[in-house]
Scaffold this motif. Structure first.
Motif, PDB file in Angstrom:
ATOM      1  N   THR A  85      -8.480  10.178  -3.876  1.00 31.05           N
ATOM      2  CA  THR A  85      -8.595   8.973  -4.501  1.00 31.05           C
ATOM      3  C   THR A  85      -7.198   8.497  -4.668  1.00 31.05           C
ATOM      4  OG1 THR A  85      -8.702  10.169  -6.590  1.00 31.05           O
ATOM      5  CG2 THR A  85     -10.755   9.321  -5.424  1.00 31.05           C
ATOM      6  N   GLU A  86      -6.002   9.236  -4.694  1.00 30.59           N
ATOM      7  CA  GLU A  86      -4.751   8.737  -5.158  1.00 30.59           C
ATOM      8  C   GLU A  86      -3.638   9.078  -4.504  1.00 30.59           C
ATOM      9  OE1 GLU A  86      -4.245  10.446  -9.021  1.00 30.59           O
ATOM     10  OE2 GLU A  86      -6.273   9.822  -9.661  1.00 30.59           O
ATOM     11  N   SER A  87      -3.980   9.396  -3.063  1.00 28.54           N
ATOM     12  CA  SER A  87      -2.775   9.694  -1.992  1.00 28.54           C
ATOM     13  C   SER A  87      -2.459   8.298  -1.267  1.00 28.54           C
ATOM     14  CB  SER A  87      -3.257  10.752  -1.062  1.00 28.54           C
ATOM     15  OG  SER A  87      -4.508  10.559  -0.517  1.00 28.54           O
ATOM     16  N   SER A  88      -1.398   8.475  -0.658  1.00 27.00           N
ATOM     17  CA  SER A  88      -1.372   7.177   0.236  1.00 27.00           C
ATOM     18  C   SER A  88      -2.237   6.941   1.204  1.00 27.00           C
ATOM     19  CB  SER A  88       0.015   7.480   0.961  1.00 27.00           C
ATOM     20  OG  SER A  88       1.257   7.449   0.059  1.00 27.00           O
ATOM     21  N   ALA A  89      -2.916   8.004   1.601  1.00 22.28           N
ATOM     22  CA  ALA A  89      -3.987   7.737   2.648  1.00 22.28           C
ATOM     23  C   ALA A  89      -5.096   7.279   2.028  1.00 22.28           C
ATOM     24  CB  ALA A  89      -4.212   9.311   3.131  1.00 22.28           C
ATOM     25  N   ALA A  90      -5.515   7.555   0.489  1.00 17.64           N
ATOM     26  CA  ALA A  90      -6.635   6.871   0.182  1.00 17.64           C
ATOM     27  C   ALA A  90      -6.422   5.414  -0.165  1.00 17.64           C
ATOM     28  CB  ALA A  90      -6.588   7.862  -1.204  1.00 17.64           C
ATOM     29  N   VAL A  91      -5.034   5.142  -0.343  1.00 13.91           N
ATOM     30  CA  VAL A  91      -4.923   3.836  -0.776  1.00 13.91           C
ATOM     31  C   VAL A  91      -4.782   2.993   0.628  1.00 13.91           C
ATOM     32  CG1 VAL A  91      -2.966   2.002  -1.410  1.00 13.91           C
ATOM     33  CG2 VAL A  91      -3.241   4.251  -2.888  1.00 13.91           C
ATOM     34  N   ALA A  92      -4.309   3.731   1.634  1.00 19.89           N
ATOM     35  CA  ALA A  92      -4.470   2.918   2.957  1.00 19.89           C
ATOM     36  C   ALA A  92      -6.127   2.510   3.276  1.00 19.89           C
ATOM     37  CB  ALA A  92      -3.813   3.714   4.149  1.00 19.89           C
ATOM     38  N   GLY A 142       3.069 -13.832   5.439  1.00 18.03           N
ATOM     39  CA  GLY A 142       2.619 -13.100   6.689  1.00 18.03           C
ATOM     40  C   GLY A 142       2.644 -11.876   6.982  1.00 18.03           C
ATOM     41  N   LEU A 143       3.223 -10.902   5.899  1.00 19.18           N
ATOM     42  CA  LEU A 143       3.068  -9.682   6.392  1.00 19.18           C
ATOM     43  C   LEU A 143       3.502  -9.121   4.764  1.00 19.18           C
ATOM     44  CD1 LEU A 143       3.371  -7.023   7.770  1.00 19.18           C
ATOM     45  CD2 LEU A 143       6.009  -7.296   8.116  1.00 19.18           C
ATOM     46  N   ALA A 144       2.362  -7.922   4.651  1.00 19.81           N
ATOM     47  CA  ALA A 144       2.686  -6.875   3.034  1.00 19.81           C
ATOM     48  C   ALA A 144       3.282  -5.777   3.822  1.00 19.81           C
ATOM     49  CB  ALA A 144       1.284  -7.088   2.365  1.00 19.81           C
ATOM     50  N   VAL A 145       4.200  -5.119   3.310  1.00 19.63           N
ATOM     51  CA  VAL A 145       4.567  -3.885   3.582  1.00 19.63           C
ATOM     52  C   VAL A 145       4.334  -2.936   2.471  1.00 19.63           C
ATOM     53  CG1 VAL A 145       6.357  -2.029   4.087  1.00 19.63           C
ATOM     54  CG2 VAL A 145       6.177  -4.432   5.423  1.00 19.63           C
ATOM     55  N   VAL A 146       3.357  -1.924   2.454  1.00 20.55           N
ATOM     56  CA  VAL A 146       3.154  -0.984   1.384  1.00 20.55           C
ATOM     57  C   VAL A 146       3.640   0.328   1.482  1.00 20.55           C
ATOM     58  CG1 VAL A 146       1.304   0.145   0.029  1.00 20.55           C
ATOM     59  CG2 VAL A 146       0.880  -2.346   1.166  1.00 20.55           C
ATOM     60  N   GLN A 147       4.853   0.592   0.695  1.00 23.14           N
ATOM     61  CA  GLN A 147       5.620   1.809   0.900  1.00 23.14           C
ATOM     62  C   GLN A 147       4.638   3.234   0.272  1.00 23.14           C
ATOM     63  OE1 GLN A 147       9.452   2.059  -0.806  1.00 23.14           O
ATOM     64  NE2 GLN A 147       9.397   4.253  -0.867  1.00 23.14           N
ATOM     65  N   GLY A 148       4.448   4.162   0.849  1.00 23.90           N
ATOM     66  CA  GLY A 148       3.957   5.182   0.330  1.00 23.90           C
ATOM     67  C   GLY A 148       4.583   5.967  -0.499  1.00 23.90           C
ATOM     68  N   SER A 149       4.041   7.006  -1.325  1.00 29.24           N
ATOM     69  CA  SER A 149       4.797   7.910  -2.021  1.00 29.24           C
ATOM     70  C   SER A 149       4.495   9.333  -1.616  1.00 29.24           C
ATOM     71  CB  SER A 149       4.392   7.816  -3.544  1.00 29.24           C
ATOM     72  OG  SER A 149       2.976   8.203  -3.638  1.00 29.24           O
ATOM     73  N   MET A 150       5.415  10.197  -1.723  1.00 30.33           N
ATOM     74  CA  MET A 150       5.238  11.608  -1.378  1.00 30.33           C
ATOM     75  C   MET A 150       5.075  11.749   0.277  1.00 30.33           C
ATOM     76  SD  MET A 150       4.004  13.657  -4.644  1.00 30.33           S
ATOM     77  CE  MET A 150       2.728  12.549  -4.868  1.00 30.33           C
ATOM     78  N   GLY A 151       4.109  12.840   0.623  1.00 34.39           N
ATOM     79  CA  GLY A 151       3.532  13.016   1.749  1.00 34.39           C
ATOM     80  C   GLY A 151       2.286  12.047   1.926  1.00 34.39           C
ATOM     81  N   LEU A 152       1.857  11.665   3.143  1.00 31.79           N
ATOM     82  CA  LEU A 152       0.851  10.883   3.419  1.00 31.79           C
ATOM     83  C   LEU A 152      -0.593  11.344   2.504  1.00 31.79           C
ATOM     84  CD1 LEU A 152      -0.502   8.606   4.854  1.00 31.79           C
ATOM     85  CD2 LEU A 152      -1.021   9.899   6.817  1.00 31.79           C
ATOM     86  N   TYR A 153      -0.793  12.684   2.649  1.00 30.33           N
ATOM     87  CA  TYR A 153      -2.046  12.997   1.797  1.00 30.33           C
ATOM     88  C   TYR A 153      -1.796  13.976   0.379  1.00 30.33           C
ATOM     89  CZ  TYR A 153      -4.448  12.371   6.653  1.00 30.33           C
ATOM     90  OH  TYR A 153      -4.823  11.804   7.650  1.00 30.33           O
ATOM     91  N   ASP A 154      -0.748  13.531  -0.014  1.00 28.57           N
ATOM     92  CA  ASP A 154      -0.314  13.967  -1.233  1.00 28.57           C
ATOM     93  C   ASP A 154      -0.654  13.161  -2.429  1.00 28.57           C
ATOM     94  OD1 ASP A 154       0.675  16.317  -0.059  1.00 28.57           O
ATOM     95  OD2 ASP A 154       2.747  15.158   0.079  1.00 28.57           O
ATOM     96  N   SER A 155      -0.520  13.784  -3.651  1.00 28.39           N
ATOM     97  CA  SER A 155      -0.653  12.818  -4.788  1.00 28.39           C
ATOM     98  C   SER A 155      -0.349  13.709  -5.901  1.00 28.39           C
ATOM     99  CB  SER A 155      -2.160  12.443  -5.374  1.00 28.39           C
ATOM    100  OG  SER A 155      -2.812  13.444  -5.812  1.00 28.39           O
ATOM    101  N   LEU A 156       0.516  13.054  -6.854  1.00 30.52           N
ATOM    102  CA  LEU A 156       1.132  13.736  -8.101  1.00 30.52           C
ATOM    103  C   LEU A 156      -0.020  14.792  -8.774  1.00 30.52           C
ATOM    104  CD1 LEU A 156       3.743  14.150  -9.719  1.00 30.52           C
ATOM    105  CD2 LEU A 156       3.011  12.103 -11.094  1.00 30.52           C
TER     106      LEU A 156
END
Length: 534
Positions: free
Chosen positions: A104-111, A84-98
């Motif tokens: 393509t690889e930030s939490s924003a891109a995944v969202a 009934g609910l999926a919680v997706v935890q981001g990594s680093m800052g919203l617009y960051d990627s390793l």
């Protein structure tokens, strides 16, 4: 069209408390009887494990670099089936990627790929009306992104909370909760323990998750948050499936032969591999049985192959070494040519010794744990035919380790990537490397492994029977076990090779996640509070 209520929980940067909050949200909703699922953006299996513990179903990783953006939504639908609910935890800052590929690889891109609303967790301990400017900036930076609201963390007082809410109301951003400074204590087990507390059902881990759930339930408007999650649109893709195309279940081999037994390292609460690895092995026709490398003294009866996933913590080398009976059993399995696949710290376990502690002795290499952390993705090319890949195949994997081996690779190395010396070992049915891949992107790995397990030791790809077998001595004398036969710890996979010499994964190469050489990044082994890093 499949609808799964979902949220992506992110933050302006690491350290705002999104990890503890994501765990607490899942625990709070689960305590209210809602079926929930937890996901972690990126390669972090530790965070995913705690999200799974809170949800009551396995936590999973959604890593666009490891599985491809096109698989993110299907994997979420698969992992959240019936929830009934999926919680997706981001990594680093919203617009960051390793890797710096934020588009393509930030939490924003995944969202964006998941068509999911984002809830921003903001540490406001040293902030007043500026919170509105911060949140407005994040919302305006990408107008395609759906920032549905915020949760305030480390609020100082009721007056402070009122000021923050008024500032955010002025820009039309909902506030779903406000936690005081002491509401999210550092209760999670130290990160040095990795996923072990979750896999073993440790009371400390269970109590920590319950405590976070209670804190969130008391401070967050769960009903309004669930309403936001339910507003997420349907995802127009089918769920990912571990079943091969056209297969009906993989219950047994076409000939009716018994399913080969594949032992996967783990514990009662799961394995050190990604959840999809076990699902793929079962779909390929294997009977999957868990073996705990820290406590079990023998392999499961009839074991035809062994998989040691990348979630095995390096900090447990003493316990791995002390379990001599299992070390001998693993060495014997490898000596007979059965498939043994080891990722991450599993490579250290197969070595002759690590920091003077005897290991399985399958590989004629010596390991050591160092202070610097090697972190980064690698696009790797298979250098040898093996039980999981044909020479020339390319995979994307992730490395995160302190342990180094000398030599770095054997006469038949596992992988190579631009700018780095060949890495890992292929010997008979053994494929060992510190590179951790996500098998959902390469389902043929499981099929290839199960086929090798079913065919027996004489049919392992690239495993000539004439490879010399040299007993690997270990510190302390004979490798006999009280009450058992005096069996050598294992064959030396690098006959005549030197265990001395430099390893290219130590300082000296270019520093950066995209570098081909092994950078030793300045990444701490534990978060500032001792809990999992966000």
């Amino acid at each position: 069209m499949t609808v799964v209520p979902r949220l992506v929980l992110s933050a302006p940067s690491s350290g705002h408390g999104k990890n503890a909050l994501a765990i607490g949200l899942l625990a709070a909703f689960a305590d209210r009887g809602l079926d929930v699922a937890g996901f972690k953006i990126g390669p972090d299996q530790v965070d995913a494990a705690y999200l799974g513990l809170a949800a009551g179903r396995p936590g999973r990783n959604l890593d666009p670099r490891l599985v491809g953006t096109e698989r993110l939504a299907p994997l979420l639908l698969h992992g959240a089936a019936g929830a009934g609910l999926a919680v997706v935890q981001g990594s680093m800052g919203l617009y960051d990627s390793l890797t710096g590929r934020c588009e393509t690889e930030s939490s924003a891109a995944v969202a964006t790929a998941l068509r999911s609303p984002v809830v921003l967790v903001v540490d406001v301990a040293a902030m007043g009306q500026s919170v509105a400017a911060l949140v407005h900036g994040f919302r305006a930076y990408d107008e395609q992104l759906w920032i549905g609201g915020v949760i305030l963390n480390r609020v100082a007082s009721s007056r402070h909370e009122a000021l923050l809410r008024e500032a955010l109301d002025d820009i039309g951003v909902p506030v779903y909760g406000a936690l005081r400074r002491q509401d999210l204590p550092a209760v999670l087990p130290s990160r040095r323990h990795g996923v072990v507390p979750v896999l073993t059902g440790a009371g400390e881990a269970t109590r920590a998750v319950r405590r976070l759930g209670e804190a969130v339930a008391a401070t967050v408007d769960l009903e309004r948050l669930l309403g936001l999650a339910r507003s997420a649109p349907a995802l127009g893709v089918p769920p990912w499936s571990p079943q091969p195309a056209g297969a009906d279940g993989g219950a047994a081999s076409p000939s009716g032969a018994p399913r080969p037994v594949v032992a996967v390292a783990g514990g009662p609460g799961g394995t050190f591999s990604h959840v999809e690895t076990v699902e793929l092995l079962r779909a390929a026709g294997a009977e999957v049985v868990t073996v705990n490398p820290l406590t079990d003294e023998s392999l499961p009866a009839g074991t035809g192959a062994l998989v040691v996933g990348g979630g095995l913590p390096e900090s447990y080398v003493e316990q791995l070494s002390a379990n001599r009976r299992l070390c001998i059993a693993v060495a014997e399995l490898a000596r007979t040519g059965r498939p043994v696949v080891a990722e991450g710290a599993g490579l250290l376990w197969l070595a002759r010794e690590v920091d003077g502690l005897p290991m399985c002795g399958v590989l004629d290499a010596i390991g050591s744990l160092r202070d610097g952390m090697v972190v980064g993705y690698r696009e790797a090319t298979a250098q040898s035919d093996s039980v999981i890949a044909a020479r020339g195949e390319v995979v994307v994997g992730h490395k995160e380790h302190r342990g180094v081996l000398a030599p770095r690779g054997g006469p038949r190395p596992a992988w190579s990537w631009p700018g780095g010396a060949p890495e890992g070992f292929v010997w008979r049915g053994v494929h060992a490397s510190q590179l951790v891949s996500h098998w959902a992107a390469y389902p043929h790995i499981a099929a290839r492994l199960v086929a090798a397990a079913a065919a027996g030791p004489d049919a392992v790809a690239g495993a000539p029977a004439a490879v010399p077998v040299t007993p690997a001595p270990v510190a302390g004398g004979p490798t006999s076990v009280a009450g058992g036969p005096a069996v050598a710890v294992g064959p030396a996979a690098v006959p005549g090779g030197s265990a001395a010499g430099p390893d290219s994964s130590v300082p000296g190469g270019p520093n950066g996640a995209g570098s081909g050489r092994e950078p030793v990044a300045d990444v701490p082994a534990a978060g500032p509070t001792g809990g999992p890093l966000s």
